[in-house]
Motif scaffolding. Structure first.
Motif, PDB file in Angstrom:
ATOM      1  N   THR A 169      -0.906  54.588  33.032  1.00 51.10           N
ATOM      2  CA  THR A 169       0.172  54.167  32.215  1.00 51.10           C
ATOM      3  C   THR A 169       0.219  53.482  33.314  1.00 51.10           C
ATOM      4  O   THR A 169       0.784  52.259  33.748  1.00 51.10           O
ATOM      5  CB  THR A 169       1.118  54.686  31.578  1.00 51.10           C
ATOM      6  N   GLN A 170       0.555  53.728  34.891  1.00 48.60           N
ATOM      7  CA  GLN A 170       0.622  52.976  36.224  1.00 48.60           C
ATOM      8  C   GLN A 170       0.020  52.189  36.501  1.00 48.60           C
ATOM      9  O   GLN A 170       0.291  50.717  37.251  1.00 48.60           O
ATOM     10  CB  GLN A 170       1.100  54.437  37.581  1.00 48.60           C
ATOM     11  N   ARG A 171      -1.670  52.531  36.263  1.00 46.81           N
ATOM     12  CA  ARG A 171      -2.333  51.136  36.211  1.00 46.81           C
ATOM     13  C   ARG A 171      -2.070  50.468  35.690  1.00 46.81           C
ATOM     14  O   ARG A 171      -2.916  49.124  36.212  1.00 46.81           O
ATOM     15  CB  ARG A 171      -4.299  52.067  36.950  1.00 46.81           C
ATOM     16  N   GLU A 172      -2.400  51.253  34.110  1.00 48.87           N
ATOM     17  CA  GLU A 172      -1.937  49.456  33.417  1.00 48.87           C
ATOM     18  C   GLU A 172      -1.160  48.503  33.514  1.00 48.87           C
ATOM     19  O   GLU A 172      -0.922  47.669  34.132  1.00 48.87           O
ATOM     20  CB  GLU A 172      -1.344  50.359  31.767  1.00 48.87           C
ATOM     21  N   ARG A 173       0.465  49.673  34.030  1.00 43.98           N
ATOM     22  CA  ARG A 173       1.803  48.174  34.716  1.00 43.98           C
ATOM     23  C   ARG A 173       1.132  47.641  35.862  1.00 43.98           C
ATOM     24  O   ARG A 173       1.452  46.467  36.052  1.00 43.98           O
ATOM     25  CB  ARG A 173       2.486  49.239  34.926  1.00 43.98           C
ATOM     26  N   ARG A 201       1.355  43.668  36.061  1.00 46.04           N
ATOM     27  CA  ARG A 201       2.285  42.641  37.348  1.00 46.04           C
ATOM     28  C   ARG A 201       1.023  42.167  37.549  1.00 46.04           C
ATOM     29  O   ARG A 201       1.583  40.751  37.971  1.00 46.04           O
ATOM     30  CB  ARG A 201       2.532  44.035  38.287  1.00 46.04           C
ATOM     31  N   GLU A 202      -0.164  42.695  37.625  1.00 45.51           N
ATOM     32  CA  GLU A 202      -1.120  41.626  38.727  1.00 45.51           C
ATOM     33  C   GLU A 202      -1.420  40.234  37.861  1.00 45.51           C
ATOM     34  O   GLU A 202      -1.691  39.051  38.518  1.00 45.51           O
ATOM     35  CB  GLU A 202      -2.486  42.119  38.905  1.00 45.51           C
ATOM     36  N   ARG A 203      -1.220  40.493  36.401  1.00 48.17           N
ATOM     37  CA  ARG A 203      -1.527  39.417  35.338  1.00 48.17           C
ATOM     38  C   ARG A 203      -0.501  38.556  35.574  1.00 48.17           C
ATOM     39  O   ARG A 203      -1.066  37.561  35.554  1.00 48.17           O
ATOM     40  CB  ARG A 203      -2.510  39.728  34.105  1.00 48.17           C
ATOM     41  N   GLU A 204       0.553  38.908  35.921  1.00 45.51           N
ATOM     42  CA  GLU A 204       1.886  38.086  35.918  1.00 45.51           C
ATOM     43  C   GLU A 204       1.669  38.172  37.089  1.00 45.51           C
ATOM     44  O   GLU A 204       2.539  36.597  36.639  1.00 45.51           O
ATOM     45  CB  GLU A 204       2.947  39.249  35.296  1.00 45.51           C
ATOM     46  N   ARG A 205       1.573  38.057  38.465  1.00 50.05           N
ATOM     47  CA  ARG A 205       1.703  37.477  39.383  1.00 50.05           C
ATOM     48  C   ARG A 205       0.639  36.258  39.448  1.00 50.05           C
ATOM     49  O   ARG A 205       0.734  34.903  39.826  1.00 50.05           O
ATOM     50  CB  ARG A 205       1.323  37.848  40.590  1.00 50.05           C
TER      51      ARG A 205
END
Length: 126
Positions: free
Chosen positions: A55-59, A63-67
């Motif tokens: 779950t943390q990795r997916e979050r 976040r990286e995709r959003e950045r």
């Protein structure tokens, strides 16, 4: 009679030993069951931890995709600003060209006035 007592004692002794052995076996079985339960709990906890890590990795991936999307939006905004600067430079070149043409028209008018005065003087001097 003593032999009977001896056999009886031996039987009782064997019974106690068998009883003790059965009790030890039950205790070993209970211990094995407790160990299986601890293993199930460890296994369940390990699954929960792995699930939480995923779950943390997916979050983090989100976040990286959003950045990345934000960087892309910023690149687009920068391109638009550059296009606007280019349009402004083009407008400035047009204005400069217009000012130059206006100066040229004024110089031509001045030359025409000079020629006109010269003709006028020549007429007057005749």
């Amino acid at each position: 009679m003593p032999r009977q007592d001896t056999r009886s004692r031996e039987r009782m002794e064997k019974e106690r030993e068998r009883g003790s052995e059965r009790e030890r076996e039950r205790e070993r079985e209970r211990e094995r069951e407790r160990e299986r339960e601890r293993e199930r709990e460890r296994s369940e906890r390990a699954r929960e931890i792995e699930k939480e890590r995923e779950t943390q990795r997916e979050r983090e991936r989100e976040r990286e995709r959003e950045r990345e999307r934000e960087r892309e939006r910023e690149r687009e905004r920068e391109k638009e600003r550059e296009r606007e600067r280019e349009r402004e430079r083009e407008r400035e070149r047009e204005r400069a060209g217009e000012r130059e043409r206006e100066r040229e028209r004024e110089r031509e008018k001045e030359r025409e006035r000079v020629r006109e005065r010269k003709r006028e003087r020549e007429r007057v001097s005749e």
